[in-house]
Design a protein around this motif. Structure first.
Motif, PDB file in Angstrom:
ATOM      1  N   SER A  16      65.817  23.245  -3.438  1.00 15.06           N
ATOM      2  CA  SER A  16      65.873  24.573  -2.841  1.00 15.06           C
ATOM      3  C   SER A  16      64.876  24.704  -1.701  1.00 15.06           C
ATOM      4  O   SER A  16      63.827  24.061  -1.708  1.00 15.06           O
ATOM      5  CB  SER A  16      65.523  25.638  -3.883  1.00 15.06           C
ATOM      6  OG  SER A  16      66.491  25.692  -4.883  1.00 15.06           O
ATOM      7  N   VAL A  17      65.200  25.588  -0.766  1.00 18.64           N
ATOM      8  CA  VAL A  17      64.231  25.991   0.242  1.00 18.64           C
ATOM      9  C   VAL A  17      63.263  26.920  -0.472  1.00 18.64           C
ATOM     10  O   VAL A  17      63.630  28.012  -0.904  1.00 18.64           O
ATOM     11  CB  VAL A  17      64.907  26.702   1.432  1.00 18.64           C
ATOM     12  CG1 VAL A  17      63.867  27.249   2.393  1.00 18.64           C
ATOM     13  CG2 VAL A  17      65.857  25.749   2.152  1.00 18.64           C
ATOM     14  N   LEU A  18      62.029  26.477  -0.638  1.00 20.93           N
ATOM     15  CA  LEU A  18      61.041  27.238  -1.394  1.00 20.93           C
ATOM     16  C   LEU A  18      60.383  28.328  -0.553  1.00 20.93           C
ATOM     17  O   LEU A  18      59.906  29.325  -1.101  1.00 20.93           O
ATOM     18  CB  LEU A  18      59.976  26.305  -1.957  1.00 20.93           C
ATOM     19  CG  LEU A  18      60.491  25.274  -2.955  1.00 20.93           C
ATOM     20  CD1 LEU A  18      59.388  24.294  -3.315  1.00 20.93           C
ATOM     21  CD2 LEU A  18      61.033  25.957  -4.194  1.00 20.93           C
ATOM     22  N   PHE A  59      54.319  30.788  -4.360  1.00 18.69           N
ATOM     23  CA  PHE A  59      54.859  29.511  -3.875  1.00 18.69           C
ATOM     24  C   PHE A  59      54.571  28.354  -4.836  1.00 18.69           C
ATOM     25  O   PHE A  59      55.481  27.627  -5.228  1.00 18.69           O
ATOM     26  CB  PHE A  59      54.339  29.173  -2.475  1.00 18.69           C
ATOM     27  CG  PHE A  59      54.819  27.840  -2.002  1.00 18.69           C
ATOM     28  CD1 PHE A  59      56.070  27.720  -1.425  1.00 18.69           C
ATOM     29  CD2 PHE A  59      54.061  26.695  -2.180  1.00 18.69           C
ATOM     30  CE1 PHE A  59      56.550  26.484  -1.021  1.00 18.69           C
ATOM     31  CE2 PHE A  59      54.527  25.454  -1.780  1.00 18.69           C
ATOM     32  CZ  PHE A  59      55.774  25.352  -1.196  1.00 18.69           C
ATOM     33  N   ALA A  60      53.312  28.134  -5.185  1.00 22.86           N
ATOM     34  CA  ALA A  60      52.960  26.976  -6.026  1.00 22.86           C
ATOM     35  C   ALA A  60      53.670  27.038  -7.373  1.00 22.86           C
ATOM     36  O   ALA A  60      54.182  26.022  -7.856  1.00 22.86           O
ATOM     37  CB  ALA A  60      51.451  26.894  -6.214  1.00 22.86           C
ATOM     38  N   LYS A  61      53.742  28.206  -7.961  1.00 23.64           N
ATOM     39  CA  LYS A  61      54.426  28.368  -9.249  1.00 23.64           C
ATOM     40  C   LYS A  61      55.910  28.029  -9.114  1.00 23.64           C
ATOM     41  O   LYS A  61      56.466  27.294  -9.937  1.00 23.64           O
ATOM     42  CB  LYS A  61      54.247  29.810  -9.739  1.00 23.64           C
ATOM     43  CG  LYS A  61      54.874  30.078 -11.087  1.00 23.64           C
ATOM     44  CD  LYS A  61      54.600  31.519 -11.519  1.00 23.64           C
ATOM     45  CE  LYS A  61      55.091  31.734 -12.921  1.00 23.64           C
ATOM     46  NZ  LYS A  61      56.206  32.596 -13.052  1.00 23.64           N
ATOM     47  N   ARG A  62      56.564  28.542  -8.061  1.00 23.01           N
ATOM     48  CA  ARG A  62      57.989  28.251  -7.841  1.00 23.01           C
ATOM     49  C   ARG A  62      58.209  26.766  -7.605  1.00 23.01           C
ATOM     50  O   ARG A  62      59.159  26.178  -8.119  1.00 23.01           O
ATOM     51  CB  ARG A  62      58.531  29.035  -6.625  1.00 23.01           C
ATOM     52  CG  ARG A  62      58.941  30.436  -6.917  1.00 23.01           C
ATOM     53  CD  ARG A  62      59.793  31.058  -5.807  1.00 23.01           C
ATOM     54  NE  ARG A  62      59.565  30.578  -4.463  1.00 23.01           N
ATOM     55  CZ  ARG A  62      58.623  31.033  -3.639  1.00 23.01           C
ATOM     56  NH1 ARG A  62      57.804  31.981  -4.029  1.00 23.01           N
ATOM     57  NH2 ARG A  62      58.504  30.542  -2.415  1.00 23.01           N
ATOM     58  N   PHE A  70      61.955  22.182  -0.502  1.00 22.97           N
ATOM     59  CA  PHE A  70      61.810  22.058   0.945  1.00 22.97           C
ATOM     60  C   PHE A  70      61.058  23.244   1.537  1.00 22.97           C
ATOM     61  O   PHE A  70      61.114  24.356   1.009  1.00 22.97           O
ATOM     62  CB  PHE A  70      63.190  21.972   1.600  1.00 22.97           C
ATOM     63  CG  PHE A  70      64.021  20.849   1.046  1.00 22.97           C
ATOM     64  CD1 PHE A  70      63.731  19.537   1.352  1.00 22.97           C
ATOM     65  CD2 PHE A  70      65.085  21.112   0.198  1.00 22.97           C
ATOM     66  CE1 PHE A  70      64.490  18.497   0.827  1.00 22.97           C
ATOM     67  CE2 PHE A  70      65.846  20.090  -0.328  1.00 22.97           C
ATOM     68  CZ  PHE A  70      65.550  18.770  -0.014  1.00 22.97           C
ATOM     69  N   ILE A  71      60.390  22.979   2.649  1.00 24.24           N
ATOM     70  CA  ILE A  71      59.728  24.001   3.459  1.00 24.24           C
ATOM     71  C   ILE A  71      60.453  24.053   4.789  1.00 24.24           C
ATOM     72  O   ILE A  71      60.763  23.010   5.375  1.00 24.24           O
ATOM     73  CB  ILE A  71      58.245  23.656   3.691  1.00 24.24           C
ATOM     74  CG1 ILE A  71      57.468  23.674   2.369  1.00 24.24           C
ATOM     75  CG2 ILE A  71      57.607  24.607   4.707  1.00 24.24           C
ATOM     76  CD1 ILE A  71      56.059  23.119   2.482  1.00 24.24           C
ATOM     77  N   GLN A 132      65.430  31.122   2.634  1.00 24.68           N
ATOM     78  CA  GLN A 132      64.705  30.825   1.409  1.00 24.68           C
ATOM     79  C   GLN A 132      65.663  30.977   0.239  1.00 24.68           C
ATOM     80  O   GLN A 132      66.438  31.924   0.176  1.00 24.68           O
ATOM     81  CB  GLN A 132      63.518  31.776   1.267  1.00 24.68           C
ATOM     82  CG  GLN A 132      62.651  31.460   0.066  1.00 24.68           C
ATOM     83  CD  GLN A 132      61.378  32.269   0.056  1.00 24.68           C
ATOM     84  OE1 GLN A 132      60.701  32.381   1.067  1.00 24.68           O
ATOM     85  NE2 GLN A 132      61.051  32.840  -1.086  1.00 24.68           N
ATOM     86  N   GLY A 133      65.634  30.018  -0.663  1.00 25.71           N
ATOM     87  CA  GLY A 133      66.510  30.040  -1.832  1.00 25.71           C
ATOM     88  C   GLY A 133      67.771  29.215  -1.659  1.00 25.71           C
ATOM     89  O   GLY A 133      68.430  28.897  -2.655  1.00 25.71           O
TER      90      GLY A 133
END
Length: 186
Positions: A16-18, A59-62, A70-71, A132-133
């Motif tokens: 996923s796009v985080l 962010f870090a948790k997800r 991905f970023i 995102q997502g």
């Protein structure tokens, strides 16, 4: 804590796009400096909890819950200090690729050193085709070509991205980063 290492680059990356970011994201956006975070610099698991905390606190948790991803960023991603933790910590969190309009030069080198695939949009308008997502598949192959195919599975669209590297750097990424590359060469 020991320096984490990444395995060889798979021929296909999925996830996923985080996070989707704008232009001029600095290394301080990625991993903040300061008295709270810098004492943790030798503890990668602990300092990684702070990746993008000033931009998106979850962010870090997800990233951990989703097994990486991905970023997506705009122009001049990674500008500012040459802090290697801005690449090392996302790698620890499972970031597979950073897709941008352009990279700051030193951060680009740091991404390659830690085995994160740096991609730039062949057509800048494709930046608007990712949110995102979104679920993404990158057909990286063996990185012999200068471009890869990105499939946005959420939107059922395909487009090309440029691998922002030369042949030696692609060898490093295939190995999983500079440490893995040097160990392989013995």
């Amino acid at each position: 804590k020991p320096l984490p290492q990444k395995g060889p680059l798979p021929v296909e990356l999925t996830g996923s796009v985080l996070i989707k970011l704008g232009d001029n994201i600095t290394t301080d956006h990625i991993i903040p400096g300061g008295a709270k975070v810098l004492p943790l610099r030798s503890n990668i698991p602990a300092i990684s909890e702070h990746v993008f905390e000033r931009v998106n606190a979850s962010f870090a948790k997800r990233a951990k819950e989703m097994g990486g991803g991905f970023i997506v960023g705009g122009v001049n991603y990674g500008q500012g200090s040459s802090r290697e933790h801005a690449a090392l910590c996302p790698m620890f969190l499972g970031i597979k690729a950073v897709m941008t309009k352009s990279f700051a030069r030193i951060h680009l080198s740091n991404l390659i050193n830690f085995g994160i695939l740096p991609l730039t949009f062949e057509e800048e308008k494709d930046f608007d085709r990712i949110a995102q997502g979104d679920e993404i598949k990158i057909e990286a192959g063996d990185l012999r070509e200068k471009t890869v195919t990105v499939v946005n599975k959420t939107k059922n669209e395909k487009f090309a991205m440029v691998v922002a590297s030369d042949e030696r750097e692609r060898d490093i990424m295939r190995a999983g980063g500079t440490l893995a590359y040097l160990k392989r060469r013995g």
